[in-house]
Design an enzyme around this catalytic site. Structure first.
Site, PDB file in Angstrom:
ATOM      1  N   HIS A 129      45.099   7.198  40.921  1.00 16.03           N
ATOM      2  CA  HIS A 129      45.235   6.417  42.162  1.00 16.03           C
ATOM      3  C   HIS A 129      44.512   5.064  42.103  1.00 16.03           C
ATOM      4  O   HIS A 129      43.499   4.899  41.430  1.00 16.03           O
ATOM      5  CB  HIS A 129      44.694   7.230  43.345  1.00 16.03           C
ATOM      6  CG  HIS A 129      43.226   7.522  43.216  1.00 16.03           C
ATOM      7  ND1 HIS A 129      42.255   6.671  43.682  1.00 16.03           N
ATOM      8  CD2 HIS A 129      42.571   8.554  42.640  1.00 16.03           C
ATOM      9  CE1 HIS A 129      41.065   7.168  43.424  1.00 16.03           C
ATOM     10  NE2 HIS A 129      41.238   8.305  42.776  1.00 16.03           N
ATOM     11  N   HIS A 138      50.597  -1.967  28.096  1.00 20.16           N
ATOM     12  CA  HIS A 138      51.160  -0.739  27.510  1.00 20.16           C
ATOM     13  C   HIS A 138      50.103   0.349  27.557  1.00 20.16           C
ATOM     14  O   HIS A 138      49.024   0.201  26.972  1.00 20.16           O
ATOM     15  CB  HIS A 138      51.589  -1.007  26.051  1.00 20.16           C
ATOM     16  CG  HIS A 138      52.122   0.198  25.343  1.00 20.16           C
ATOM     17  ND1 HIS A 138      52.482   0.173  24.021  1.00 20.16           N
ATOM     18  CD2 HIS A 138      52.372   1.465  25.762  1.00 20.16           C
ATOM     19  CE1 HIS A 138      52.938   1.363  23.648  1.00 20.16           C
ATOM     20  NE2 HIS A 138      52.863   2.171  24.698  1.00 20.16           N
TER      21      HIS A 138
END
Ligand SMILES: CC(=O)SCCNC(=O)CCNC(=O)[C@H](O)C(C)(C)COP(=O)(O)OP(=O)(O)OC[C@H]1O[C@@H](n2cnc3c(N)ncnc32)[C@H](O)[C@@H]1OP(=O)(O)O
Length: 202
Positions: A129, A138
């Site tokens: 979160h 990436h």
């Protein structure tokens, strides 16, 4: 049926084709500037770039290298596909994902997270979160980001790396496979180990 182009006939593109098909879409044009590649897993590859041809559909830049994705997007003004998400990935409806970003099988993106454009959230990666990931990031397979982590543009988090909560990774830095990042790291470094420490700057 909706068609999505691929820019780059790479191993990464093979996984993206699976995601396209698993969503019930079809592959449009596949472009690669290497004229030796005429076909790619049974599909035709175009090697002469044509913006008109590519712009018939939206495109995913299917190249693993973060700087190359940025160069192609900025130089060629590619019309990007919406975020492409494998059906097995769990992506919170309270997250924001940028265009051209691909979320691979079994990845998790939790609530409050904001991910930029042209990113890769690879197979089984966890982005908890309230993380912020800038463009061209990436996150490699099985890497895990705890809550509130900030990742700068173009950074690469290596396979199986772990980043604890609220840590910042500077832009274009590379985190080695299996590293444990317990403190923020500057831009343009390669950091490895447990705890992760910069071993070089680029
Ligand atoms: C689907 C997919 O395939 S997605 C792609 C997934 N791939 C990855 O995540 C790869 C991540 N890359 C790495 O871990 C690389 O080893 C890097 C980027 C950290 C370093 O690569 P390079 O810059 O080429 O450095 P190099 O290989 O020369 O290593 C430098 C030193 O760091 C050490 N080292 C390299 N990687 C690591 C690592 N992950 N953990 C600990 N030490 C490492 C090397 O042993 C070497 O040590 P030495 O100087 O004592 O011999």
């Amino acid at each position: 049926m909706r068609k999505i182009n691929l820019f780059g006939a790479s191993g990464h593109a093979k996984v993206i084709i699976d995601i396209i098909e698993n969503n019930g879409f079809d592959v449009g044009q596949i472009f690669d500037d290497n004229s030796d590649i005429n076909s790619f897993i049974g599909r035709n590859v175009v090697s002469i770039y044509s913006k008109e041809l590519l712009d018939i559909n939206t495109t995913i830049i299917s190249i693993g290298d973060n700087r190359t994705r940025k160069k192609i997007y900025e130089n060629l003004e590619i019309k990007l596909e919406k975020p492409l998400i494998h059906p097995s990935a769990i992506v919170s409806s309270n997250s924001v994902i940028g265009k051209g970003t691909v979320i691979m099988p079994n990845a998790v993106v939790n609530a409050g997270t904001i991910i930029g454009k042209n990113c890769i959230i690879n197979s089984g990666a966890i982005v908890e979160h309230d993380c912020i990931l800038k463009d061209y990031v990436h996150i490699s397979p099985s890497a895990a980001l705890a809550g509130g982590v900030n990742i700068g543009e173009g950074a690469h988090v290596g396979i199986g790396a772990v980043i604890i909560q609220c840590v910042e990774i500077g832009e274009w830095s590379i985190i080695g496979a299996g590293a444990v990042v317990s403190k923020s790291l500057p831009a343009n470094c390669t950091a490895v180990g447990i705890p992760a420490k910069p071993i070089k700057f680029h």
